[in-house]
Enzyme design. Sequence first.
Site, PDB file in Angstrom:
ATOM      1  N   ARG A 172       3.304   1.696 -11.674  1.00  0.00           N
ATOM      2  CA  ARG A 172       4.337   0.626 -10.848  1.00  0.00           C
ATOM      3  C   ARG A 172       4.096   1.459  -9.065  1.00  0.00           C
ATOM      4  NH1 ARG A 172       3.576  -1.099 -14.063  1.00  0.00           N
ATOM      5  NH2 ARG A 172       5.190  -0.454 -16.042  1.00  0.00           N
ATOM      6  N   SER A 214      14.670  -0.617 -14.587  1.00  0.00           N
ATOM      7  CA  SER A 214      14.531   0.484 -14.849  1.00  0.00           C
ATOM      8  C   SER A 214      15.208   1.728 -13.449  1.00  0.00           C
ATOM      9  CB  SER A 214      13.148   0.946 -14.819  1.00  0.00           C
ATOM     10  OG  SER A 214      12.893   0.757 -16.652  1.00  0.00           O
ATOM     11  N   GLU A 263      12.976   3.428  -8.414  1.00  0.00           N
ATOM     12  CA  GLU A 263      11.831   2.468  -8.842  1.00  0.00           C
ATOM     13  C   GLU A 263      11.936   1.571  -8.095  1.00  0.00           C
ATOM     14  OE1 GLU A 263      10.123   1.824 -12.354  1.00  0.00           O
ATOM     15  OE2 GLU A 263      10.794  -0.106 -12.426  1.00  0.00           O
TER      16      GLU A 263
HETATM   17  C1  LIG Z   1      16.382  -6.439 -15.872  1.00  0.00           C
HETATM   18  C2  LIG Z   1      15.839  -6.722 -15.269  1.00  0.00           C
HETATM   19  C3  LIG Z   1      14.474  -6.074 -15.892  1.00  0.00           C
HETATM   20  C4  LIG Z   1      13.189  -5.352 -15.492  1.00  0.00           C
HETATM   21  N1  LIG Z   1      12.275  -4.305 -16.044  1.00  0.00           N
HETATM   22  C5  LIG Z   1      11.028  -4.468 -15.639  1.00  0.00           C
HETATM   23  C6  LIG Z   1       9.722  -3.863 -16.060  1.00  0.00           C
HETATM   24  O1  LIG Z   1      10.288  -4.105 -17.360  1.00  0.00           O
HETATM   25  N2  LIG Z   1       8.572  -3.984 -15.847  1.00  0.00           N
HETATM   26  C7  LIG Z   1       8.412  -3.872 -14.021  1.00  0.00           C
HETATM   27  O2  LIG Z   1       7.879  -3.787 -13.706  1.00  0.00           O
HETATM   28  N3  LIG Z   1       9.971  -4.525 -13.320  1.00  0.00           N
HETATM   29  C8  LIG Z   1      11.052  -4.938 -13.867  1.00  0.00           C
HETATM   30  N4  LIG Z   1      11.972  -4.442 -12.754  1.00  0.00           N
HETATM   31  C9  LIG Z   1      12.224  -4.605 -12.017  1.00  0.00           C
HETATM   32  C10 LIG Z   1      11.641  -6.315 -11.014  1.00  0.00           C
HETATM   33  O3  LIG Z   1      11.924  -7.296 -11.527  1.00  0.00           O
HETATM   34  C11 LIG Z   1      10.002  -6.054 -10.409  1.00  0.00           C
HETATM   35  O4  LIG Z   1       9.906  -5.394  -9.467  1.00  0.00           O
HETATM   36  C12 LIG Z   1      10.160  -7.762  -9.865  1.00  0.00           C
HETATM   37  O5  LIG Z   1       8.737  -7.759  -9.635  1.00  0.00           O
HETATM   38  C13 LIG Z   1      10.530  -7.611  -9.046  1.00  0.00           C
HETATM   39  O6  LIG Z   1      10.230  -9.372  -8.213  1.00  0.00           O
HETATM   40  P1  LIG Z   1      11.499  -9.845  -7.347  1.00  0.00           P
HETATM   41  O7  LIG Z   1      10.702 -11.202  -6.987  1.00  0.00           O
HETATM   42  O8  LIG Z   1      12.834  -9.644  -7.906  1.00  0.00           O
HETATM   43  O9  LIG Z   1      11.340  -8.635  -6.164  1.00  0.00           O
HETATM   44  P2  LIG Z   1      12.229  -8.155  -5.255  1.00  0.00           P
HETATM   45  O10 LIG Z   1      13.016  -7.323  -5.213  1.00  0.00           O
HETATM   46  O11 LIG Z   1      12.429  -9.451  -3.638  1.00  0.00           O
HETATM   47  O12 LIG Z   1      11.416  -7.693  -3.631  1.00  0.00           O
HETATM   48  C14 LIG Z   1      10.810  -6.071  -4.357  1.00  0.00           C
HETATM   49  C15 LIG Z   1      10.357  -5.549  -3.178  1.00  0.00           C
HETATM   50  O13 LIG Z   1       8.911  -6.940  -2.821  1.00  0.00           O
HETATM   51  C16 LIG Z   1       8.496  -6.863  -1.380  1.00  0.00           C
HETATM   52  N5  LIG Z   1       8.125  -8.669  -1.587  1.00  0.00           N
HETATM   53  C17 LIG Z   1       9.030  -9.624  -2.251  1.00  0.00           C
HETATM   54  N6  LIG Z   1       8.327 -10.716  -2.050  1.00  0.00           N
HETATM   55  C18 LIG Z   1       7.286 -10.036  -1.636  1.00  0.00           C
HETATM   56  C19 LIG Z   1       5.834 -11.114  -1.041  1.00  0.00           C
HETATM   57  N7  LIG Z   1       5.700 -12.248  -1.608  1.00  0.00           N
HETATM   58  N8  LIG Z   1       4.798 -10.549  -0.443  1.00  0.00           N
HETATM   59  C20 LIG Z   1       4.972  -9.069  -0.650  1.00  0.00           C
HETATM   60  N9  LIG Z   1       6.327  -8.168  -0.449  1.00  0.00           N
HETATM   61  C21 LIG Z   1       7.297  -8.707  -1.627  1.00  0.00           C
HETATM   62  C22 LIG Z   1       9.482  -6.680  -1.086  1.00  0.00           C
HETATM   63  O14 LIG Z   1      10.482  -6.823   0.193  1.00  0.00           O
HETATM   64  C23 LIG Z   1      10.821  -5.542  -1.672  1.00  0.00           C
HETATM   65  O15 LIG Z   1      10.108  -4.147  -1.107  1.00  0.00           O
HETATM   66  C24 LIG Z   1      12.907  -5.623 -14.189  1.00  0.00           C
HETATM   67  C25 LIG Z   1      14.281  -5.497 -13.488  1.00  0.00           C
HETATM   68  C26 LIG Z   1      15.614  -5.988 -13.574  1.00  0.00           C
HETATM   69  C27 LIG Z   1      16.738  -6.183 -12.790  1.00  0.00           C
END
Ligand SMILES: Cc1cc2nc3c(=O)[nH]c(=O)nc-3n(C[C@H](O)[C@H](O)[C@H](O)COP(=O)(O)OP(=O)(O)OC[C@H]3O[C@@H](n4cnc5c(N)ncnc54)[C@H](O)[C@@H]3O)c2cc1C
Length: 378
Positions: free
Chosen positions: A166, A250, A370
């Site tokens: 992670r 998480s 996380e």
């Molecule tokens: C219901 C639920 C279940 C989940 N299950 C999992 C799981 O099973 N496994 C897991 O690993 N995660 C899980 N997550 C966490 C999350 O979905 C992941 O971390 C996902 O990759 C975040 O993507 P996002 O586009 O929403 O990122 P955001 O929340 O928009 O951004 C997260 C971080 O990444 C940065 N960021 C976003 N886009 C970019 C880019 N293009 N370049 C550089 N930095 C960037 C942002 O600035 C921020 O720091 C879960 C979340 C939820 C709500």
Amino acid sequence: MPDVTPVPLSRMTTLRTGGTPARLIDAATTDELVTVLRDTWASGDEWLVLGGGSNLFVGDEPFDGTVVRVRTTGIEWMPSSRPGFVRVRVQAGHSWDDLCAYAVARGLAGMEAMSGIPGTVGAAPVQNIGAYGQEISQTLVEVELLDESTAEVSTVPASELGLGFRTSVFKQHYGSAPLRPAVILTVTFELAEVGHGEREVVGAQLRAALGLRPGEAVSLAWIRDHVLAVRRAKGMVLDDADPDTYSAGSFFQNAVVSPSFARTLPDECPRWPLAPDVDPVTIIPLAAYDGVVPAPASVESDVKVSAAWLIEHSGLRKGFKLPQSRAALSTKHALALTNRGGGTAEELAELARFIQGRVQSEFGLVLQPEPVLVGVEL
Ligand SMILES: Cc1cc2nc3c(=O)[nH]c(=O)nc-3n(C[C@H](O)[C@H](O)[C@H](O)COP(=O)(O)OP(=O)(O)OC[C@H]3O[C@@H](n4cnc5c(N)ncnc54)[C@H](O)[C@@H]3O)c2cc1C
């Protein structure tokens, strides 16, 4: 520039917290994304790049800077030099789960167990997303990115991204800065062409989650469907009708501890070796093979222990909330902190601190958050 009227970040994050940014920009093409980032960095303003907002915990105060929402989409096929594999280059704003569905529909293996993880492809390397023993470091080839320090675009191989449990060089851990402030523009994966037939499922964690026996064969589509069902039952797919999904997934990471510390924890606390969950394969160079397969080396690696178990066994049950608070543990999953409607970031932070305190006094370790924290402290 595609400026849009700023709305509170609570409307753009799945935990539903966050004040209003001074400026909000939607970038629908890579050119727009690069231009807006260069302009923002040149201005010296604070900035935040936003995908699906599913791994962010944002404070209640207005965000005094520019939020850039990545809206680029598209998947491009590329050849691979490995027989039986193909490469796909995907735009950063593409939905992660759409990509998983796309791969499964074309018989491409490598991301099916990560079906249903919310968010965008560009954010996936940031914390090396994973589920049930599969993580993107296993299929990631390279990313194309724009570095803040140079404002130049470059292509960086996966081996230089510091991908770990992670984490990566892009992840801003609590109290830290990312080691490489950069924005990912595209991500390239190499996936195995396995087709639509049934195959034995690799990985004990995935087999256990899906109730499969060793050797039992199923198709990629079966894995995707069943992963989605298991996740839904835990509130781990986004569903507006289910308040247990108003979370960042998480909230606490499974703790990584030394083997000696792990031995101080109760035997029932689930634990896994930190090494990736793949079935062991011993490779012996033909020239060195004398007819004897050596026993695997017994090096003790660090151990990942279940944060959900630690929380529940510190006396906090699913659904737990502090008096008068609109923040609560999910009723389905002890690791997810949820916003039960109108809850503030401070209410969620209070609950998080309370949980950390209970686990620390019971088991002697501090659970680490996380999600990326912006304008909020634990
Ligand atoms: C219901 C639920 C279940 C989940 N299950 C999992 C799981 O099973 N496994 C897991 O690993 N995660 C899980 N997550 C966490 C999350 O979905 C992941 O971390 C996902 O990759 C975040 O993507 P996002 O586009 O929403 O990122 P955001 O929340 O928009 O951004 C997260 C971080 O990444 C940065 N960021 C976003 N886009 C970019 C880019 N293009 N370049 C550089 N930095 C960037 C942002 O600035 C921020 O720091 C879960 C979340 C939820 C709500």
